[in-house]
Motif scaffolding. Structure first.
Motif, PDB file in Angstrom:
ATOM      1  N   MET A   1       1.487  -1.367  -0.070  1.00 15.56           N
ATOM      2  CA  MET A   1      -0.589  -0.067   0.487  1.00 15.56           C
ATOM      3  C   MET A   1       0.563   0.678   0.011  1.00 15.56           C
ATOM      4  SD  MET A   1      -2.268   1.661   3.246  1.00 15.56           S
ATOM      5  CE  MET A   1      -3.957   1.016   2.823  1.00 15.56           C
ATOM      6  N   PRO A   2       0.736   1.649  -0.753  1.00 15.86           N
ATOM      7  CA  PRO A   2       1.284   3.398  -0.900  1.00 15.86           C
ATOM      8  C   PRO A   2       0.881   3.971   0.161  1.00 15.86           C
ATOM      9  CG  PRO A   2       0.012   3.370  -2.888  1.00 15.86           C
ATOM     10  CD  PRO A   2       0.061   1.614  -2.035  1.00 15.86           C
ATOM     11  N   ILE A   3       2.256   4.852   0.774  1.00 21.17           N
ATOM     12  CA  ILE A   3       2.143   5.564   1.707  1.00 21.17           C
ATOM     13  C   ILE A   3       2.554   6.995   1.861  1.00 21.17           C
ATOM     14  CG2 ILE A   3       3.363   4.043   3.183  1.00 21.17           C
ATOM     15  CD1 ILE A   3       6.133   5.900   2.887  1.00 21.17           C
ATOM     16  N   ASP A   4       2.142   7.673   2.593  1.00 22.90           N
ATOM     17  CA  ASP A   4       2.144   9.349   2.290  1.00 22.90           C
ATOM     18  C   ASP A   4       3.445  10.560   3.209  1.00 22.90           C
ATOM     19  OD1 ASP A   4       1.862  11.863   3.041  1.00 22.90           O
ATOM     20  OD2 ASP A   4      -0.103  11.496   3.661  1.00 22.90           O
ATOM     21  N   VAL A   5       4.658  10.668   2.348  1.00 22.07           N
ATOM     22  CA  VAL A   5       6.214  10.948   2.634  1.00 22.07           C
ATOM     23  C   VAL A   5       5.945  12.038   3.226  1.00 22.07           C
ATOM     24  CG1 VAL A   5       7.465   8.929   0.979  1.00 22.07           C
ATOM     25  CG2 VAL A   5       6.230  11.756   0.106  1.00 22.07           C
ATOM     26  N   THR A   6       4.548  12.299   3.527  1.00 19.70           N
ATOM     27  CA  THR A   6       4.989  13.989   4.113  1.00 19.70           C
ATOM     28  C   THR A   6       4.487  13.550   5.743  1.00 19.70           C
ATOM     29  OG1 THR A   6       2.364  14.061   4.205  1.00 19.70           O
ATOM     30  CG2 THR A   6       3.829  14.924   2.248  1.00 19.70           C
ATOM     31  N   GLN A   7       4.694  12.400   6.306  1.00 16.10           N
ATOM     32  CA  GLN A   7       4.719  12.488   7.371  1.00 16.10           C
ATOM     33  C   GLN A   7       5.444  11.760   8.137  1.00 16.10           C
ATOM     34  OE1 GLN A   7       1.558  12.283   8.931  1.00 16.10           O
ATOM     35  NE2 GLN A   7       0.811  13.154   7.236  1.00 16.10           N
ATOM     36  N   PRO A   8       5.745  12.483   9.809  1.00 22.18           N
ATOM     37  CA  PRO A   8       7.052  12.425   9.959  1.00 22.18           C
ATOM     38  C   PRO A   8       7.767  10.383   9.940  1.00 22.18           C
ATOM     39  CG  PRO A   8       5.411  12.918  11.591  1.00 22.18           C
ATOM     40  CD  PRO A   8       4.359  12.352  10.479  1.00 22.18           C
ATOM     41  N   SER A  58      11.799   9.458   2.406  1.00 22.61           N
ATOM     42  CA  SER A  58      12.194   9.216   1.375  1.00 22.61           C
ATOM     43  C   SER A  58      13.499   9.713   0.559  1.00 22.61           C
ATOM     44  CB  SER A  58      10.735  10.051   0.137  1.00 22.61           C
ATOM     45  OG  SER A  58      10.849  10.968   0.775  1.00 22.61           O
ATOM     46  N   TRP A  59      13.307   9.869  -0.804  1.00 25.02           N
ATOM     47  CA  TRP A  59      14.719  10.624  -1.802  1.00 25.02           C
ATOM     48  C   TRP A  59      14.489  11.712  -1.259  1.00 25.02           C
ATOM     49  CZ3 TRP A  59      18.808   8.300  -3.555  1.00 25.02           C
ATOM     50  CH2 TRP A  59      19.539   8.946  -3.935  1.00 25.02           C
ATOM     51  N   ASP A  60      13.238  12.733  -1.212  1.00 30.34           N
ATOM     52  CA  ASP A  60      13.008  13.721  -0.870  1.00 30.34           C
ATOM     53  C   ASP A  60      13.129  14.604   0.481  1.00 30.34           C
ATOM     54  OD1 ASP A  60      11.619  16.866  -1.970  1.00 30.34           O
ATOM     55  OD2 ASP A  60      10.260  15.911  -0.191  1.00 30.34           O
ATOM     56  N   ASP A  61      13.052  13.201   1.129  1.00 31.17           N
ATOM     57  CA  ASP A  61      12.920  13.431   3.193  1.00 31.17           C
ATOM     58  C   ASP A  61      15.096  13.751   2.890  1.00 31.17           C
ATOM     59  OD1 ASP A  61      12.972  14.186   5.823  1.00 31.17           O
ATOM     60  OD2 ASP A  61      13.123  11.866   6.097  1.00 31.17           O
ATOM     61  N   PHE A  62      15.461  12.583   2.453  1.00 31.75           N
ATOM     62  CA  PHE A  62      16.866  12.805   1.928  1.00 31.75           C
ATOM     63  C   PHE A  62      17.658  13.789   2.015  1.00 31.75           C
ATOM     64  CE2 PHE A  62      21.332  10.327  -0.074  1.00 31.75           C
ATOM     65  CZ  PHE A  62      21.696  10.258   2.130  1.00 31.75           C
ATOM     66  N   SER A  63      17.278  14.060   0.231  1.00 38.83           N
ATOM     67  CA  SER A  63      18.472  15.137   0.157  1.00 38.83           C
ATOM     68  C   SER A  63      17.839  16.130   0.179  1.00 38.83           C
ATOM     69  CB  SER A  63      17.557  14.906  -1.532  1.00 38.83           C
ATOM     70  OG  SER A  63      15.792  15.448  -1.825  1.00 38.83           O
ATOM     71  N   ALA A  64      16.843  16.505   1.350  1.00 37.52           N
ATOM     72  CA  ALA A  64      16.634  18.066   2.583  1.00 37.52           C
ATOM     73  C   ALA A  64      17.230  18.078   2.954  1.00 37.52           C
ATOM     74  CB  ALA A  64      14.870  18.186   1.952  1.00 37.52           C
ATOM     75  N   LYS A  65      17.732  16.820   4.025  1.00 40.49           N
ATOM     76  CA  LYS A  65      17.577  16.963   5.100  1.00 40.49           C
ATOM     77  C   LYS A  65      19.494  15.892   5.872  1.00 40.49           C
ATOM     78  CE  LYS A  65      13.324  16.548   6.929  1.00 40.49           C
ATOM     79  NZ  LYS A  65      11.798  16.063   7.421  1.00 40.49           N
TER      80      LYS A  65
END
Length: 125
Positions: A1-8, A58-65
């Motif tokens: 099931m796809p997940i919401d990557v905006t969650q903590p 996610s990749w987005d979280d990793f690349s930003a933080k």
């Protein structure tokens, strides 16, 4: 099931449990920033997951933080795993799903490394 990557970040996700040793895995490679192991449901002759040791959804979280050193260490780990399997010459595919439209199912950044066979077009036509 796809997940919401905006969650903590969820410390109870399966990859967090693997990193803690709560769930066994077969280590292919490990460095200070990454851990690599075979996918339990392989989609190619070789299907390895490479995950960062940090808490990134996610990749987005990793690349930003992530710190520059951590990003470099993780990306180098992916390359090392590919070279360990002699994939540089014949080629391989990397895939990082992000969010629901990308089909991400585990809320921990992971890169799929596929190889040891012709993989065909990236997206079916």
């Amino acid at each position: 099931m796809p997940i919401d990557v905006t969650q903590p970040y969820d410390d109870d996700n399966i990859f967090a449990k693997i990193l803690r040793g709560d769930i066994p895995s077969v280590k292919i490679y490990e460095n200070e920033w990454a851990y690599a192991f075979p996918d339990i449901n392989p989609q190619a002759k070789l299907h390895v997951l490479v995950i960062p040791k940090g808490r990134y959804v996610s990749w987005d979280d990793f690349s930003a933080k992530a710190a520059d050193e951590e990003i470099a260490g993780f990306i180098r780990a992916v390359g090392i795993v590919a070279r360990m399997h002699d994939l540089a010459g014949p080629g391989y595919r990397l895939l990082a799903n992000v969010g629901p439209d990308g089909g991400q199912e585990v809320p921990h950044l992971h890169v799929h490394l596929f190889g040891q066979q012709p993989l065909g077009p990236m997206i079916s036509r």
